[in-house]
Design a protein around this motif. Structure first.
Motif, PDB file in Angstrom:
ATOM      1  N   VAL A  38       0.684  -1.257  -0.082  1.00  0.00           N
ATOM      2  CA  VAL A  38      -0.035  -0.063  -0.036  1.00  0.00           C
ATOM      3  C   VAL A  38       0.783   1.261  -0.002  1.00  0.00           C
ATOM      4  O   VAL A  38       0.612   2.345  -0.846  1.00  0.00           O
ATOM      5  N   ILE A  39       1.829   1.257   0.995  1.00  0.00           N
ATOM      6  CA  ILE A  39       2.652   2.717   0.884  1.00  0.00           C
ATOM      7  C   ILE A  39       3.475   2.886  -0.378  1.00  0.00           C
ATOM      8  O   ILE A  39       3.707   3.815  -0.960  1.00  0.00           O
ATOM      9  N   THR A  40       4.041   1.634  -1.104  1.00  0.00           N
ATOM     10  CA  THR A  40       4.832   1.739  -2.343  1.00  0.00           C
ATOM     11  C   THR A  40       3.727   2.258  -3.327  1.00  0.00           C
ATOM     12  O   THR A  40       4.107   3.293  -3.879  1.00  0.00           O
ATOM     13  N   SER A  41       2.431   1.795  -3.312  1.00  0.00           N
ATOM     14  CA  SER A  41       1.634   2.272  -4.337  1.00  0.00           C
ATOM     15  C   SER A  41       1.297   3.848  -4.021  1.00  0.00           C
ATOM     16  O   SER A  41       1.380   4.424  -4.966  1.00  0.00           O
ATOM     17  N   MET A  42       1.297   4.153  -2.889  1.00  0.00           N
ATOM     18  CA  MET A  42       0.918   5.506  -2.325  1.00  0.00           C
ATOM     19  C   MET A  42       2.142   6.657  -2.759  1.00  0.00           C
ATOM     20  O   MET A  42       1.776   7.625  -2.930  1.00  0.00           O
ATOM     21  N   ILE A  43       3.296   5.936  -2.704  1.00  0.00           N
ATOM     22  CA  ILE A  43       4.499   6.913  -2.860  1.00  0.00           C
ATOM     23  C   ILE A  43       4.368   7.477  -4.258  1.00  0.00           C
ATOM     24  O   ILE A  43       4.790   8.455  -4.565  1.00  0.00           O
ATOM     25  N   ASN A  44       4.181   6.571  -5.111  1.00  0.00           N
ATOM     26  CA  ASN A  44       4.417   6.653  -6.470  1.00  0.00           C
ATOM     27  C   ASN A  44       2.872   7.605  -7.117  1.00  0.00           C
ATOM     28  O   ASN A  44       2.016   7.108  -7.084  1.00  0.00           O
ATOM     29  N   THR A  45       3.305   8.744  -7.562  1.00  0.00           N
ATOM     30  CA  THR A  45       2.155   9.632  -8.076  1.00  0.00           C
ATOM     31  C   THR A  45       1.458   9.167  -9.309  1.00  0.00           C
ATOM     32  O   THR A  45       0.430   9.425  -9.613  1.00  0.00           O
ATOM     33  N   ALA A  46       2.063   8.262  -9.960  1.00  0.00           N
ATOM     34  CA  ALA A  46       1.463   7.623 -11.243  1.00  0.00           C
ATOM     35  C   ALA A  46       0.061   6.730 -10.679  1.00  0.00           C
ATOM     36  O   ALA A  46      -0.706   6.759 -11.439  1.00  0.00           O
ATOM     37  N   ASN A  47       0.154   6.460  -9.451  1.00  0.00           N
ATOM     38  CA  ASN A  47      -1.039   5.772  -8.852  1.00  0.00           C
ATOM     39  C   ASN A  47      -1.721   7.114  -8.258  1.00  0.00           C
ATOM     40  O   ASN A  47      -1.461   7.365  -7.307  1.00  0.00           O
ATOM     41  N   SER A  48      -2.931   7.710  -8.832  1.00  0.00           N
ATOM     42  CA  SER A  48      -3.157   8.870  -8.472  1.00  0.00           C
ATOM     43  C   SER A  48      -3.338   9.104  -7.013  1.00  0.00           C
ATOM     44  O   SER A  48      -3.580   8.151  -6.269  1.00  0.00           O
ATOM     45  N   GLY A  49      -3.125  10.428  -6.660  1.00  0.00           N
ATOM     46  CA  GLY A  49      -2.884  10.627  -5.195  1.00  0.00           C
ATOM     47  C   GLY A  49      -1.824  10.479  -4.656  1.00  0.00           C
ATOM     48  O   GLY A  49      -1.513  10.328  -3.190  1.00  0.00           O
ATOM     49  N   GLY A  50      -0.807  10.003  -5.363  1.00  0.00           N
ATOM     50  CA  GLY A  50       0.567   9.606  -4.719  1.00  0.00           C
ATOM     51  C   GLY A  50       1.265  10.660  -4.101  1.00  0.00           C
ATOM     52  O   GLY A  50       1.231  11.746  -4.501  1.00  0.00           O
ATOM     53  N   ILE A  51       2.375  10.383  -3.308  1.00  0.00           N
ATOM     54  CA  ILE A  51       3.217  11.443  -2.826  1.00  0.00           C
ATOM     55  C   ILE A  51       4.262  12.248  -3.664  1.00  0.00           C
ATOM     56  O   ILE A  51       4.149  13.350  -3.279  1.00  0.00           O
ATOM     57  N   LEU A  52       4.912  11.392  -4.160  1.00  0.00           N
ATOM     58  CA  LEU A  52       5.878  11.976  -5.178  1.00  0.00           C
ATOM     59  C   LEU A  52       5.839  11.777  -6.699  1.00  0.00           C
ATOM     60  O   LEU A  52       5.240  10.638  -7.186  1.00  0.00           O
TER      61      LEU A  52
END
Length: 101
Positions: free
Chosen positions: A35-49
């Motif tokens: 989940v965290i890996t997915s959320m870090i990448n902005t390519a997955n909408s809403g991502g951190i970076l």
């Protein structure tokens, strides 16, 4: 930092789809890491970076600007969850390590 990490977990698409199932799966470190890996990448909408491997960092900061993953997470949180610009592999890895609860 804990408040930011919990927000990362609560904004993931699995939590939005089925909050009870997502929360019950958080006892599994593999699940949380994914989940965290997915959320870090902005390519997955809403991502951190947002990644940028070019030379034009207009509208953000070059990846070398960051000396703290906390600064990235705080920027993301304070911007009401807009992707932080920009990161490269070592920046993504640093955020992953600090964001892992």
């Amino acid at each position: 930092m804990v408040k930011i990490c919990m927000k990362i977990l609560d904004l993931n698409f699995k939590h939005k789809r089925d909050p009870a199932d997502d929360v019950s799966a958080r006892c599994n470190p593999i699940y949380v890491s994914r989940v965290i890996t997915s959320m870090i990448n902005t390519a997955n909408s809403g991502g951190i970076l947002q990644g940028n491997w070019g030379n034009n960092f207009r509208g953000g900061f070059p990846p070398t600007h960051w000396s703290s993953s906390y600064a990235i997470l705080k920027t993301w949180y304070n911007s009401r969850f807009c992707s932080v610009k920009f990161g490269q592999c070592w920046v993504f890895a640093g955020v992953m390590c600090s964001g892992n609860i």
